[in-house]
Write a protein that holds these residues in place. Sequence first.
Motif, PDB file in Angstrom:
ATOM      1  N   LYS A  18       0.847  -1.187   0.000  1.00 24.59           N
ATOM      2  CA  LYS A  18       0.000   0.000   0.000  1.00 24.59           C
ATOM      3  C   LYS A  18       0.887   1.243   0.000  1.00 24.59           C
ATOM      4  CE  LYS A  18      -3.908  -2.045   2.526  1.00 24.59           C
ATOM      5  NZ  LYS A  18      -4.759  -1.943   3.759  1.00 24.59           N
ATOM      6  N   ALA A  19       0.429   2.287  -0.658  1.00 21.76           N
ATOM      7  CA  ALA A  19       1.195   3.537  -0.744  1.00 21.76           C
ATOM      8  C   ALA A  19       0.799   4.481   0.386  1.00 21.76           C
ATOM      9  CB  ALA A  19       0.951   4.208  -2.090  1.00 21.76           C
ATOM     10  N   PHE A  20       1.818   5.123   0.970  1.00 19.34           N
ATOM     11  CA  PHE A  20       1.586   6.072   2.057  1.00 19.34           C
ATOM     12  C   PHE A  20       2.416   7.332   1.813  1.00 19.34           C
ATOM     13  CE2 PHE A  20       0.754   1.881   3.762  1.00 19.34           C
ATOM     14  CZ  PHE A  20      -0.417   2.053   4.489  1.00 19.34           C
ATOM     15  N   THR A  21       1.954   8.449   2.362  1.00 14.97           N
ATOM     16  CA  THR A  21       2.686   9.710   2.250  1.00 14.97           C
ATOM     17  C   THR A  21       2.964  10.262   3.646  1.00 14.97           C
ATOM     18  OG1 THR A  21       0.605  10.960   2.073  1.00 14.97           O
ATOM     19  CG2 THR A  21       1.700  10.309   0.019  1.00 14.97           C
ATOM     20  N   VAL A  22       4.070  10.992   3.737  1.00 10.62           N
ATOM     21  CA  VAL A  22       4.516  11.531   5.027  1.00 10.62           C
ATOM     22  C   VAL A  22       4.314  13.041   5.046  1.00 10.62           C
ATOM     23  CG1 VAL A  22       6.461  11.766   6.621  1.00 10.62           C
ATOM     24  CG2 VAL A  22       6.218   9.691   5.226  1.00 10.62           C
ATOM     25  N   ASP A  23       3.743  13.544   6.122  1.00  9.58           N
ATOM     26  CA  ASP A  23       3.559  14.986   6.295  1.00  9.58           C
ATOM     27  C   ASP A  23       4.869  15.578   6.802  1.00  9.58           C
ATOM     28  OD1 ASP A  23       2.932  17.573   6.932  1.00  9.58           O
ATOM     29  OD2 ASP A  23       1.202  17.095   8.192  1.00  9.58           O
ATOM     30  N   MET A  24       5.620  16.192   5.885  1.00  3.33           N
ATOM     31  CA  MET A  24       6.930  16.737   6.225  1.00  3.33           C
ATOM     32  C   MET A  24       6.909  18.254   6.382  1.00  3.33           C
ATOM     33  SD  MET A  24       9.279  14.414   6.607  1.00  3.33           S
ATOM     34  CE  MET A  24      10.825  15.254   6.219  1.00  3.33           C
ATOM     35  N   SER A  25       5.765  18.838   6.622  1.00  2.23           N
ATOM     36  CA  SER A  25       5.714  20.279   6.865  1.00  2.23           C
ATOM     37  C   SER A  25       6.493  20.599   8.140  1.00  2.23           C
ATOM     38  CB  SER A  25       4.273  20.763   6.980  1.00  2.23           C
ATOM     39  OG  SER A  25       3.584  20.067   8.002  1.00  2.23           O
ATOM     40  N   PHE A  26       7.197  21.705   8.124  1.00  2.00           N
ATOM     41  CA  PHE A  26       8.113  22.023   9.222  1.00  2.00           C
ATOM     42  C   PHE A  26       7.410  22.084  10.572  1.00  2.00           C
ATOM     43  CE2 PHE A  26       6.457  26.260   8.839  1.00  2.00           C
ATOM     44  CZ  PHE A  26       6.694  26.872  10.054  1.00  2.00           C
ATOM     45  N   ASP A  27       6.190  22.626  10.602  1.00  2.00           N
ATOM     46  CA  ASP A  27       5.490  22.749  11.872  1.00  2.00           C
ATOM     47  C   ASP A  27       5.058  21.388  12.401  1.00  2.00           C
ATOM     48  OD1 ASP A  27       3.922  23.246   9.429  1.00  2.00           O
ATOM     49  OD2 ASP A  27       2.182  23.146  10.730  1.00  2.00           O
ATOM     50  N   VAL A  49       1.642   7.473  18.190  1.00  2.00           N
ATOM     51  CA  VAL A  49       1.309   8.889  18.022  1.00  2.00           C
ATOM     52  C   VAL A  49       2.173   9.494  16.920  1.00  2.00           C
ATOM     53  CG1 VAL A  49       1.320  11.166  19.106  1.00  2.00           C
ATOM     54  CG2 VAL A  49       0.510   9.185  20.391  1.00  2.00           C
ATOM     55  N   ALA A  50       3.465   9.126  16.903  1.00  2.00           N
ATOM     56  CA  ALA A  50       4.372   9.634  15.874  1.00  2.00           C
ATOM     57  C   ALA A  50       3.926   9.187  14.487  1.00  2.00           C
ATOM     58  CB  ALA A  50       5.796   9.159  16.147  1.00  2.00           C
ATOM     59  N   LEU A  51       3.577   7.922  14.364  1.00  2.00           N
ATOM     60  CA  LEU A  51       3.110   7.423  13.071  1.00  2.00           C
ATOM     61  C   LEU A  51       1.831   8.128  12.633  1.00  2.00           C
ATOM     62  CD1 LEU A  51       3.768   3.591  13.483  1.00  2.00           C
ATOM     63  CD2 LEU A  51       5.036   5.197  12.033  1.00  2.00           C
ATOM     64  N   GLN A  52       0.961   8.398  13.592  1.00  2.00           N
ATOM     65  CA  GLN A  52      -0.288   9.090  13.274  1.00  2.00           C
ATOM     66  C   GLN A  52      -0.011  10.522  12.829  1.00  2.00           C
ATOM     67  OE1 GLN A  52      -3.137   9.190  16.487  1.00  2.00           O
ATOM     68  NE2 GLN A  52      -4.844   9.513  15.100  1.00  2.00           N
ATOM     69  N   MET A  53       0.972  11.165  13.441  1.00  2.00           N
ATOM     70  CA  MET A  53       1.321  12.533  13.076  1.00  2.00           C
ATOM     71  C   MET A  53       2.003  12.588  11.708  1.00  2.00           C
ATOM     72  SD  MET A  53       2.774  14.022  16.704  1.00  2.00           S
ATOM     73  CE  MET A  53       3.054  15.668  16.043  1.00  2.00           C
ATOM     74  N   LEU A  54       2.817  11.591  11.428  1.00  2.00           N
ATOM     75  CA  LEU A  54       3.642  11.634  10.227  1.00  2.00           C
ATOM     76  C   LEU A  54       2.939  11.102   8.986  1.00  2.00           C
ATOM     77  CD1 LEU A  54       7.046  10.448  11.740  1.00  2.00           C
ATOM     78  CD2 LEU A  54       6.589  12.689  10.741  1.00  2.00           C
ATOM     79  N   ILE A  55       2.163  10.044   9.131  1.00  2.00           N
ATOM     80  CA  ILE A  55       1.611   9.357   7.970  1.00  2.00           C
ATOM     81  C   ILE A  55       0.180   9.789   7.725  1.00  2.00           C
ATOM     82  CG2 ILE A  55       1.082   7.107   6.966  1.00  2.00           C
ATOM     83  CD1 ILE A  55       3.379   5.968   8.657  1.00  2.00           C
ATOM     84  N   ASN A  56      -0.056  10.372   6.581  1.00  2.00           N
ATOM     85  CA  ASN A  56      -1.383  10.908   6.265  1.00  2.00           C
ATOM     86  C   ASN A  56      -2.451   9.822   6.218  1.00  2.00           C
ATOM     87  OD1 ASN A  56      -0.495  13.642   5.957  1.00  2.00           O
ATOM     88  ND2 ASN A  56       0.322  13.128   3.955  1.00  2.00           N
ATOM     89  N   ASN A 126       2.893  24.163   4.725  1.00  2.00           N
ATOM     90  CA  ASN A 126       3.387  24.340   3.355  1.00  2.00           C
ATOM     91  C   ASN A 126       4.904  24.234   3.231  1.00  2.00           C
ATOM     92  OD1 ASN A 126       0.839  24.862   2.026  1.00  2.00           O
ATOM     93  ND2 ASN A 126       0.810  26.822   3.098  1.00  2.00           N
ATOM     94  N   LEU A 127       5.638  24.847   4.152  1.00  2.00           N
ATOM     95  CA  LEU A 127       7.095  24.838   4.049  1.00  2.00           C
ATOM     96  C   LEU A 127       7.636  23.473   4.463  1.00  2.00           C
ATOM     97  CD1 LEU A 127       9.744  26.370   3.538  1.00  2.00           C
ATOM     98  CD2 LEU A 127       9.704  27.085   5.944  1.00  2.00           C
ATOM     99  N   HIS A 128       8.342  22.826   3.542  1.00  2.00           N
ATOM    100  CA  HIS A 128       8.885  21.493   3.789  1.00  2.00           C
ATOM    101  C   HIS A 128       9.999  21.553   4.830  1.00  2.00           C
ATOM    102  CE1 HIS A 128      10.770  17.581   2.958  1.00  2.00           C
ATOM    103  NE2 HIS A 128       9.645  17.243   2.334  1.00  2.00           N
ATOM    104  N   TRP A 129      10.079  20.511   5.647  1.00  2.00           N
ATOM    105  CA  TRP A 129      11.081  20.454   6.707  1.00  2.00           C
ATOM    106  C   TRP A 129      12.494  20.591   6.154  1.00  2.00           C
ATOM    107  CZ3 TRP A 129      12.059  21.085  11.572  1.00  2.00           C
ATOM    108  CH2 TRP A 129      13.202  20.528  12.151  1.00  2.00           C
ATOM    109  N   ARG A 130      12.788  19.965   5.021  1.00  2.00           N
ATOM    110  CA  ARG A 130      14.127  20.051   4.438  1.00  2.00           C
ATOM    111  C   ARG A 130      14.468  21.496   4.059  1.00  2.00           C
ATOM    112  NH1 ARG A 130      17.104  15.399   5.325  1.00  2.00           N
ATOM    113  NH2 ARG A 130      15.799  13.578   4.952  1.00  2.00           N
ATOM    114  N   LYS A 131      13.517  22.189   3.492  1.00  6.60           N
ATOM    115  CA  LYS A 131      13.736  23.582   3.121  1.00  6.60           C
ATOM    116  C   LYS A 131      13.929  24.440   4.367  1.00  6.60           C
ATOM    117  CE  LYS A 131      10.920  23.206  -1.081  1.00  6.60           C
ATOM    118  NZ  LYS A 131       9.724  23.724  -1.804  1.00  6.60           N
ATOM    119  N   PHE A 132      13.116  24.174   5.390  1.00  8.73           N
ATOM    120  CA  PHE A 132      13.241  24.901   6.649  1.00  8.73           C
ATOM    121  C   PHE A 132      14.636  24.715   7.224  1.00  8.73           C
ATOM    122  CE2 PHE A 132      13.107  24.658  11.309  1.00  8.73           C
ATOM    123  CZ  PHE A 132      12.643  25.924  11.627  1.00  8.73           C
ATOM    124  N   GLU A 133      15.140  23.482   7.227  1.00  7.81           N
ATOM    125  CA  GLU A 133      16.475  23.200   7.761  1.00  7.81           C
ATOM    126  C   GLU A 133      17.553  23.975   7.011  1.00  7.81           C
ATOM    127  OE1 GLU A 133      17.103  18.908   9.704  1.00  7.81           O
ATOM    128  OE2 GLU A 133      16.584  18.827   7.579  1.00  7.81           O
TER     129      GLU A 133
END
Length: 203
Positions: A18-27, A49-56, A126-133
Motif C-alpha cells: 500500500k502507498a503512504f505519504t509523510v507529512d513533512m511540513s516544518f510545523d 502517536v508519531a506514526l499518526q502525526m507523520l503518515i497521512n 506548506n514549508l517542507h522540513w528540508r527547506k526549513f532546515e
Amino acid sequence: MSFTLTTTFDDCFEFKDKAFTVDMSFDNILLLFEMFDDEGLYEDEKVYVALQMLINEFDNLEFDTHEEAYELFKYVLNEFLDIDLDKQSESEEKQVKMYDFVKDAELIYASFFAVYKLDLFNLKGNLHWRKFEVLLTHLDDNSPFKQVIGYRTMKIPSEKEASKEYRDHVRKMKEIYNLDDSDPEENIENAFNALSHAFKGGG
C-alpha cells in the motif's frame, strides 16, 4: 537525503503493498519533536502517536505486532528525517547543543522574517522540513538567531584580547542565552534511546 537544486520531495513509501505519504511540513515535525519530549506518554504510545502525526493515511496501516509498528517507525525516521535510532542508541557521545526549537522560537521566527521576509506562521502546512532546515542553517550571521549562536559558542576573550567591558558583555550574553540541563533536544535524544530499549527484544 542530500539537498540539491534538483531534489524532489515526494515523501512516499510503500508498506504491505500500500502507498503512504509523510507529512513533512516544518510545523508538523516541530510538533513531533515536542511530542517526544512529553513525559505524559508511555514510550510505546509515542511510536503510534508519531506514526499518526507523520503518515497521512495512518488509518490504513495494519500491524501484526508492536515490533512491526516500531520497525516502520524507525524506517520513517531514518528515511525522511535522517534519524537512525539504532545508531543513536549505540552512541554515548554527547554533542553540545547550540540551539533548540522551543527556547529559540522567537529568534528563529524573527530571523526568518528579517532575512527572508518569510512569516513562518503563514507557512504552516506548506514549508517542507528540508527547506526549513536549509534556510535555518544559512541564516545571515547578523540575524538574531545567528548572533545568539555566536555568543553561545564564543569563548570569553582574555584580558589581552579585549576590554573588561566587552568581556563582561560576552559573559552576560552567554548567561542570558544559556541552554540549561532541561534542553528539550537532549530530552528528545533520551526519548529516542528509551524507545529503542522499550522495544528491544519485546514479544
